[in-house]
Design a protein around this motif. Structure first.
Motif, PDB file in Angstrom:
ATOM      1  N   GLU A  13       0.776  -1.250   0.091  1.00 37.00           N
ATOM      2  CA  GLU A  13      -0.034  -0.095   0.163  1.00 37.00           C
ATOM      3  C   GLU A  13       0.877   1.244   0.003  1.00 37.00           C
ATOM      4  O   GLU A  13       0.339   2.229  -0.605  1.00 37.00           O
ATOM      5  CB  GLU A  13      -0.808  -0.027   1.407  1.00 37.00           C
ATOM      6  N   HIS A  14       1.866   1.144   0.573  1.00 35.71           N
ATOM      7  CA  HIS A  14       3.053   2.267   0.643  1.00 35.71           C
ATOM      8  C   HIS A  14       4.110   2.268  -0.261  1.00 35.71           C
ATOM      9  O   HIS A  14       4.908   3.146  -0.441  1.00 35.71           O
ATOM     10  CB  HIS A  14       3.517   2.399   1.946  1.00 35.71           C
ATOM     11  N   ARG A  15       4.003   1.278  -1.336  1.00 37.42           N
ATOM     12  CA  ARG A  15       5.211   1.228  -2.423  1.00 37.42           C
ATOM     13  C   ARG A  15       5.087   2.525  -3.330  1.00 37.42           C
ATOM     14  O   ARG A  15       4.063   3.318  -3.729  1.00 37.42           O
ATOM     15  CB  ARG A  15       4.999   0.070  -3.401  1.00 37.42           C
ATOM     16  N   GLY A  16       6.256   3.027  -3.538  1.00 39.35           N
ATOM     17  CA  GLY A  16       6.181   4.261  -4.148  1.00 39.35           C
ATOM     18  C   GLY A  16       6.352   5.569  -3.343  1.00 39.35           C
ATOM     19  O   GLY A  16       6.767   6.655  -3.933  1.00 39.35           O
ATOM     20  N   THR A  17       5.860   5.402  -2.266  1.00 34.96           N
ATOM     21  CA  THR A  17       6.173   6.504  -1.290  1.00 34.96           C
ATOM     22  C   THR A  17       7.583   6.672  -0.964  1.00 34.96           C
ATOM     23  O   THR A  17       8.359   5.783  -0.548  1.00 34.96           O
ATOM     24  CB  THR A  17       5.338   6.388   0.189  1.00 34.96           C
ATOM     25  N   ARG A  18       7.985   8.025  -0.992  1.00 33.97           N
ATOM     26  CA  ARG A  18       9.351   8.246  -0.630  1.00 33.97           C
ATOM     27  C   ARG A  18       9.597   7.777   0.950  1.00 33.97           C
ATOM     28  O   ARG A  18       8.835   8.469   1.837  1.00 33.97           O
ATOM     29  CB  ARG A  18       9.970   9.532  -1.148  1.00 33.97           C
ATOM     30  N   GLY A  19      10.729   7.252   1.463  1.00 39.53           N
ATOM     31  CA  GLY A  19      10.849   7.115   2.986  1.00 39.53           C
ATOM     32  C   GLY A  19       9.655   6.361   3.515  1.00 39.53           C
ATOM     33  O   GLY A  19       9.030   6.646   4.406  1.00 39.53           O
ATOM     34  N   LEU A  22       8.941   4.680   7.626  1.00 33.93           N
ATOM     35  CA  LEU A  22       8.096   5.153   8.767  1.00 33.93           C
ATOM     36  C   LEU A  22       6.644   5.128   8.652  1.00 33.93           C
ATOM     37  O   LEU A  22       5.937   4.761   9.484  1.00 33.93           O
ATOM     38  CB  LEU A  22       8.509   6.697   8.981  1.00 33.93           C
ATOM     39  N   PRO A  23       6.097   5.422   7.421  1.00 29.90           N
ATOM     40  CA  PRO A  23       4.695   5.493   7.336  1.00 29.90           C
ATOM     41  C   PRO A  23       4.246   3.755   7.262  1.00 29.90           C
ATOM     42  O   PRO A  23       3.139   3.439   7.996  1.00 29.90           O
ATOM     43  CB  PRO A  23       4.024   5.782   5.852  1.00 29.90           C
ATOM     44  N   VAL A  24       5.056   2.901   6.863  1.00 35.48           N
ATOM     45  CA  VAL A  24       4.665   1.560   6.956  1.00 35.48           C
ATOM     46  C   VAL A  24       4.850   1.049   8.543  1.00 35.48           C
ATOM     47  O   VAL A  24       3.975   0.314   8.754  1.00 35.48           O
ATOM     48  CB  VAL A  24       5.609   0.553   5.935  1.00 35.48           C
ATOM     49  N   LEU A  25       5.749   1.471   9.299  1.00 31.32           N
ATOM     50  CA  LEU A  25       6.060   1.091  10.488  1.00 31.32           C
ATOM     51  C   LEU A  25       4.848   1.556  11.471  1.00 31.32           C
ATOM     52  O   LEU A  25       3.872   1.086  12.192  1.00 31.32           O
ATOM     53  CB  LEU A  25       6.991   1.779  11.306  1.00 31.32           C
ATOM     54  N   GLU A  46      11.491  -6.332   1.782  1.00 32.25           N
ATOM     55  CA  GLU A  46      10.544  -5.824   1.126  1.00 32.25           C
ATOM     56  C   GLU A  46      10.783  -4.083   0.674  1.00 32.25           C
ATOM     57  O   GLU A  46      10.578  -3.856  -0.336  1.00 32.25           O
ATOM     58  CB  GLU A  46       9.008  -5.771   1.827  1.00 32.25           C
ATOM     59  N   LEU A  47      11.499  -3.523   1.584  1.00 32.86           N
ATOM     60  CA  LEU A  47      11.773  -2.109   1.448  1.00 32.86           C
ATOM     61  C   LEU A  47      13.584  -1.926   0.774  1.00 32.86           C
ATOM     62  O   LEU A  47      13.774  -0.941   0.819  1.00 32.86           O
ATOM     63  CB  LEU A  47      11.507  -1.313   2.534  1.00 32.86           C
ATOM     64  N   ASN A  48      13.971  -3.122   0.677  1.00 31.20           N
ATOM     65  CA  ASN A  48      15.458  -2.857   0.417  1.00 31.20           C
ATOM     66  C   ASN A  48      16.258  -2.463   1.238  1.00 31.20           C
ATOM     67  O   ASN A  48      17.189  -1.642   0.574  1.00 31.20           O
ATOM     68  CB  ASN A  48      15.342  -2.537  -1.108  1.00 31.20           C
ATOM     69  N   VAL A  54      16.009  -1.094   9.606  1.00 26.51           N
ATOM     70  CA  VAL A  54      14.869  -0.969  10.310  1.00 26.51           C
ATOM     71  C   VAL A  54      14.815  -0.986  11.664  1.00 26.51           C
ATOM     72  O   VAL A  54      14.314  -0.226  12.320  1.00 26.51           O
ATOM     73  CB  VAL A  54      14.275  -2.524   9.402  1.00 26.51           C
ATOM     74  N   TYR A  55      15.626  -1.813  12.127  1.00 27.40           N
ATOM     75  CA  TYR A  55      15.810  -1.963  13.759  1.00 27.40           C
ATOM     76  C   TYR A  55      16.179  -0.665  14.491  1.00 27.40           C
ATOM     77  O   TYR A  55      15.385  -0.061  15.186  1.00 27.40           O
ATOM     78  CB  TYR A  55      16.856  -2.944  14.172  1.00 27.40           C
ATOM     79  N   GLY A  56      17.175   0.124  13.663  1.00 23.86           N
ATOM     80  CA  GLY A  56      17.487   1.382  14.127  1.00 23.86           C
ATOM     81  C   GLY A  56      16.254   2.294  14.252  1.00 23.86           C
ATOM     82  O   GLY A  56      16.281   3.250  15.203  1.00 23.86           O
TER      83      GLY A  56
END
Ligand code: FES
Length: 152
Positions: A13-19, A22-25, A46-48, A54-56
């Motif tokens: 759903e958030h693919r293509g969103t820059r950064g 955060l929105p995914v989290l 998924e987000l490469n 991600v943990y950070g």
């Protein structure tokens, strides 16, 4: 597998969103109430990103708890306007009553205590939010009364 599938579709759903991280989290937290560490490898793939990245981010933002919250979530405002009218005393009361520090959950899973920096209710502080419901001018006694029925 369920969690993984759900997380993949949130990412989609958030693919293509820059950064997008955060929105995914935020969306993961919205859906599950917390960010299970099991999603880290899924998000990394998924987000490469690297798992460390991600943990950070998860650990940097206090908002992303990694364990399920209690049945009730209490958030005490610690920002300036509320501090000026007694939020500190309220915070002490909550911590000692529940026996947990901010970010903690009582061992029986009844209540999670969090701090927050402004609930947009500055004129009638100290402000406390309990399960999404805002309370103003909360005294320690009132906090006790609000918590009592939830500590079962
Ligand atoms: Fe507490 Fe704004 S400072 S609600």
């Amino acid at each position: 597998p369920d969690l993984e599938q759900r997380v993949r579709s949130i990412v989609a759903e958030h693919r293509g969103t820059r950064g997008a991280l955060l929105p995914v989290l935020h969306a993961v937290k919205e859906e599950f109430g917390y960010v299970d560490p099991a999603v880290i490898p899924v998000l990394a793939t998924e987000l490469n990103l690297s798992r460390a990245d991600v943990y950070g981010v998860i650990t940097f933002y206090e908002d992303f708890r990694q364990t399920p919250p209690g049945r009730t979530t209490v958030r005490i405002c610690r920002a300036e306007a509320c501090q000026a009218v007694g939020a500190g005393t309220l915070a002490d009361r909550a911590r000692s009553r529940l026996g947990v520090s901010f970010g903690g959950t009582t061992p029986d899973g009844a209540v999670t205590l969090d701090q927050v920096f402004c609930l947009g209710n500055c004129a009638t502080g100290p402000a406390v939010e309990i399960d999404g419901r805002l309370h103003g001018r909360v005294t320690p006694e009132r906090l006790d009364a609000l918590l009592a029925p939830r500590e079962a």
